[in-house]
Design an enzyme around this catalytic site. Structure first.
Site, mmCIF file in Angstrom:
data_model
loop_
_atom_site.group_PDB
_atom_site.id
_atom_site.type_symbol
_atom_site.label_atom_id
_atom_site.label_comp_id
_atom_site.label_asym_id
_atom_site.label_seq_id
_atom_site.Cartn_x
_atom_site.Cartn_y
_atom_site.Cartn_z
ATOM 1 N N GLY A 251 2.662 -21.460 -36.159
ATOM 2 C CA GLY A 251 1.739 -21.139 -35.072
ATOM 3 C C GLY A 251 1.229 -19.721 -35.001
ATOM 4 N N GLU B 221 7.958 -22.367 -39.875
ATOM 5 C CA GLU B 221 7.021 -23.309 -40.498
ATOM 6 C C GLU B 221 5.588 -22.798 -40.403
ATOM 7 O OE1 GLU B 221 7.688 -26.714 -38.069
ATOM 8 O OE2 GLU B 221 9.758 -26.986 -38.742
ATOM 9 N N GLY C 111 1.817 -22.037 -41.359
ATOM 10 C CA GLY C 111 0.775 -22.526 -42.260
ATOM 11 C C GLY C 111 -0.349 -21.516 -42.282
ATOM 12 N N TYR D 229 -13.075 -27.638 -33.802
ATOM 13 C CA TYR D 229 -12.375 -26.772 -32.836
ATOM 14 C C TYR D 229 -13.252 -25.657 -32.292
ATOM 15 C CZ TYR D 229 -8.409 -28.442 -35.735
ATOM 16 O OH TYR D 229 -7.510 -29.174 -36.449
ATOM 17 N N CYS E 131 -26.260 -34.816 -41.569
ATOM 18 C CA CYS E 131 -27.094 -35.342 -40.500
ATOM 19 C C CYS E 131 -26.305 -35.496 -39.205
ATOM 20 C CB CYS E 131 -27.698 -36.667 -40.934
ATOM 21 S SG CYS E 131 -28.615 -36.482 -42.458
ATOM 22 N N GLU E 132 -25.942 -34.373 -38.628
ATOM 23 C CA GLU E 132 -25.229 -34.299 -37.348
ATOM 24 C C GLU E 132 -25.606 -32.963 -36.733
ATOM 25 O OE1 GLU E 132 -22.561 -36.179 -35.970
ATOM 26 O OE2 GLU E 132 -22.240 -37.567 -37.637
ATOM 27 N N TYR F 76 -6.531 -25.043 -43.295
ATOM 28 C CA TYR F 76 -7.241 -26.164 -42.664
ATOM 29 C C TYR F 76 -8.703 -26.184 -43.096
ATOM 30 C CZ TYR F 76 -2.917 -25.849 -40.068
ATOM 31 O OH TYR F 76 -1.590 -25.759 -39.753
HETATM 32 C C1 LIG Z 1 0.922 -27.811 -38.251
HETATM 33 C C2 LIG Z 1 2.357 -27.517 -38.089
HETATM 34 C C3 LIG Z 1 2.847 -26.254 -38.437
HETATM 35 C C4 LIG Z 1 1.977 -25.125 -38.926
HETATM 36 O O1 LIG Z 1 1.178 -24.586 -37.921
HETATM 37 P P1 LIG Z 1 0.361 -23.214 -38.188
HETATM 38 O O2 LIG Z 1 -0.331 -22.950 -36.917
HETATM 39 O O3 LIG Z 1 -0.570 -23.477 -39.305
HETATM 40 O O4 LIG Z 1 1.362 -22.173 -38.508
HETATM 41 C C5 LIG Z 1 4.207 -26.047 -38.314
HETATM 42 N N1 LIG Z 1 5.037 -27.020 -37.879
HETATM 43 C C6 LIG Z 1 4.591 -28.245 -37.528
HETATM 44 C C7 LIG Z 1 5.545 -29.274 -37.056
HETATM 45 C C8 LIG Z 1 3.238 -28.532 -37.615
HETATM 46 O O5 LIG Z 1 2.790 -29.727 -37.260
#
Ligand SMILES: *Cc1c(COP(=O)(O)O)cnc(C)c1O
Length: 435
Positions: free
Chosen positions: A238, A288, A290, A331, A358-359, A387
Site C-alpha cells: 500500500g 507486500e 507492489g 481510477y 471508441c469510449e 498496474y
Molecule cells: C494488491 C495487494 C498488495 C499490493 O498493494 P500495493 O498498493 O501495490 O502495494 C498487497 N497485498 C495484498 C493482499 C494485495 O491485494
C-alpha cells in the site's frame, strides 16, 4: 527516486535512449528500469532493518517474467493472488516456498497448485475458504500453513476503488470475529496456523493509516502469538508513490524542495513509524508492496497519431489507449506526460490526451498543460510500472503492448507485441455457422 532522465534533450531510461527503443520495437511499449526496481527494493529493506523482514513483491502490480526474475535475484519473495501468478513465479525461478497466496476466491485447482508448490502461507479471507483448504490439504496428505486476513476497519484515505481495509470491503475477516475464526482454524486437522495478515489499501500517501491499523490489531497479534505460537505478521502493501511531478521526483533536489510535512510518504518514514511498534513482537514481518517497488520504475512509451484542433479544445490523439493503461479510466489516475525529445523552445499547450478507443472514457488527461507536441512525435506516461501492463486488455482488438527491460545501457524486449494471429488463436467459427 528513479532512473528516467534527459541526457541532452533525449529522454533516457538509465543509459538507453527511449527514441531508440521506439525505433526498434515500436509503440505503445512499456519500458522498465532494473536499477530503479533494485533501488526501491533495497531502500525499503534498509528502512526496516530493525525487523526480521521479508519483502513479498505483490505480483499483480507487474508480473512480467523478467521483472519477477529480477526480484528473485534481489532476494524478494512474492505475494500471489492467483494460480496463474504462482505459475509465473515458478516459471521465473522465484521461491514459491517463501511466497504467500492471497485472494478472496481461491479455487480448488489454485489451492491444490499452491499446496503442491509448498507456499509459505495461505492468506485466508473467509471461514468457508478455511474449510476448503483444510479439505483439499487432507486429500493431498498435507498440512496447509495459513494466516487469516484481518480487516481492521480503518480508512486508508485513498481512492474508493483501492480501499480494502474498511468493514464494507469484501476483504478479510473483521477484527471482532477474528478470534473465532482462529479458534475454528485450530480445530481443523489439516491446517497449521502460521501467521496473521492485513492489507488496508493501495496508494497511501500518509503513514497515519498504517500506524492506526497496526496499533488496532497489535493486541490481537500478541494474543495469537501466545495462543497459537504464530511465526509471522504480514502488514500488507500500500505504500504510495509520486504521480504528480513524476519526472522531477526522480531527483533528490525535488524531495528536498518539498515543504516539511508535505513530503510524500518515504520508506524511511514508513520504517521509522512501524519499526518501534512491530519490533517488540519478535515476529517475522512480511511486507507486500507492489506499487512502491515498480510504479516509478516503468513508463509507457507512445507516439502522437494526430493533433485534432476542435472547437475550443485540442486533442492529442496517441497510439496508446485505455486498453494499454487502464488506470486513468478506472481510477481517475494521474500520469504525467512528457515528450521524449525536449526542446527549450516548445510553447505550452492545453490539451486532452486521448487514445483511439471508441469510449469517451479513453482519456488519459483532460485540459492538461503540456509542452506542444506534434504528429509523429514520441512521449511517455510516467509512473506506469505498476498496474499498467498487468491491467491491459485487447479491447477494440488492439494487441497487448510490448514490454522492454532496461539495465544500464542494455535493453531487451521481454514481452513481444501481440500479433493478430495470437490474439485470435483461441477463437473459432463453429461448424453450424458455416453451412
Ligand atoms: C494488491 C495487494 C498488495 C499490493 O498493494 P500495493 O498498493 O501495490 O502495494 C498487497 N497485498 C495484498 C493482499 C494485495 O491485494
Amino acid at each position: 527516486m528513479h532512473h528516467f532522465h534527459y541526457v541532452g534533450n533525449q529522454l533516457h531510461a538509465e543509459g538507453v535512449d527511449l527514441a531508440a527503443v521506439a525505433r526498434l520495437h515500436g509503440t505503445p511499449t512499456y519500458v522498465y528500469s532494473a536499477q530503479t526496481i533494485a533501488d526501491n527494493y533495497r531502500r525499503l529493506a534498509a528502512s526496516l532493518a530493525g525487523l526480521d523482514v521479508r519483502i513479498c513483491f505483490a505480483c499483480k502490480a507487474n508480473s512480467n517474467l523478467a521483472v519477477l526474475r529480477h526480484f528473485a535475484n534481489l532476494g524478494a519473495a512474492f505475494d500471489l493472488v492467483s494460480g496463474g501468478e504462482l505459475r509465473r513465479v515458478l516459471a521465473a525461478g522465484g521461491r514459491a516456498e517463501d511466497s504467500v497466496f492471497a485472494g478472496v476466491g481461491k479455487t480448488d485447482a489454485e489451492i491444490r497448485l499452491a499446496l503442491g508448490a509448498g507456499v509459505y502461507g495461505f492468506h485466508v479471507e473467509s471461514e468457508p475458504e478455511l474449510e476448503r483448504i483444510n479439505h483439499l490439504a487432507g486429500q493431498l496428505g498435507k498440512k496447509a500453513p495459513i494466516a487469516i486476513r484481518i480487516n481492521p476497519d480503518v480508512d486508508a484515505k485513498t481512492h474508493a476503488k483501492i480501499t480494502t481495509g474498511k468493514s464494507e470491503n469484501k476483504f478479510g475477516i473483521p477484527l471482532k470475529y477474528a478470534a473465532a475464526a482462529y479458534a475454528a482454524a485450530a480445530k481443523l486437522p489439516h491446517i497449521e496456523i502460521r501467521g496473521v495478515q492485513m492489507h488496508i489499501g493501495s496508494q497511501l500517501t500518509k503513514v497515519g493509516p498504517f500506524v492506526e491499523a497496526v496499533e488496532k490489531v497489535l493486541p490481537f497479534v500478541a494474543e495469537l502469538q501466545r495462543t497459537y505460537g504464530i511465526r509471522y505478521f504480514s502488514v500488507g502493501g500500500g505504500i504510495g508513490i509520486v504521480y504528480q511531478d513524476a519526472l522531477a521526483s526522480g531527483q533528490q533536489a525535488w524531495w528536498d524542495a518539498q515543504p516539511e510535512g508535505e513530503r510524500p510518504l518515504t520508506p524511511e518514514a514508513y520504517g521509522a513509524a512501524l519499526t518501534p511498534l512491530l519490533a517488540p513482537l519478535g515476529l517475522k514481518i512480511l511486507l507486500e508492496p507492489g506499487r512502491f517497488l515498480v510504479g516509478n520504475a516503468g513508463v509507457l512509451l507512445t507516439r502522437v497519431e494526430y493533433v485534432k484542433r476542435g472547437h475550443g479544445k485540442t486533442f492529442v490523439i496517441l497510439d496508446a489507449a485505455m486498453n494499454d493503461l487502464a488506470r486513468p479510466a478506472m481510477y481517475d489516475a494521474y500520469h504525467e506526460f512528457v515528450p521524449v525529445v525536449r526542446e527549450t523552445e516548445r510553447p505550452a499547450l492545453k490539451a486532452d490526451l486521448v487514445g483511439p478507443v471508441c469510449e469517451s472514457g479513453d482519456c488519459f488527461a483532460k485540459d492538461r498543460m503540456i509542452q506542444e507536441i506534434g504528429e509523429g512525435e514520441l512521449g511517455v506516461f510516467m509512473s506506469a510500472g505498476a498496474y499498467g501492463h498487468t491491467m491491459a486488455s485487447r479491447y477494440n482488438t488492439r494487441a497487448l503492448p510490448a514490454e522492454v527491460f532496461v539495465s544500464g545501457t542494455r535493453f531487451e524486449v521481454v514481452n513481444v507485441r501481440e500479433t493478430f494471429e495470437t490474439m485470435i488463436a483461441g477463437e473459432k467459427i463453429p461448424g453450424f455457422l458455416k453451412a
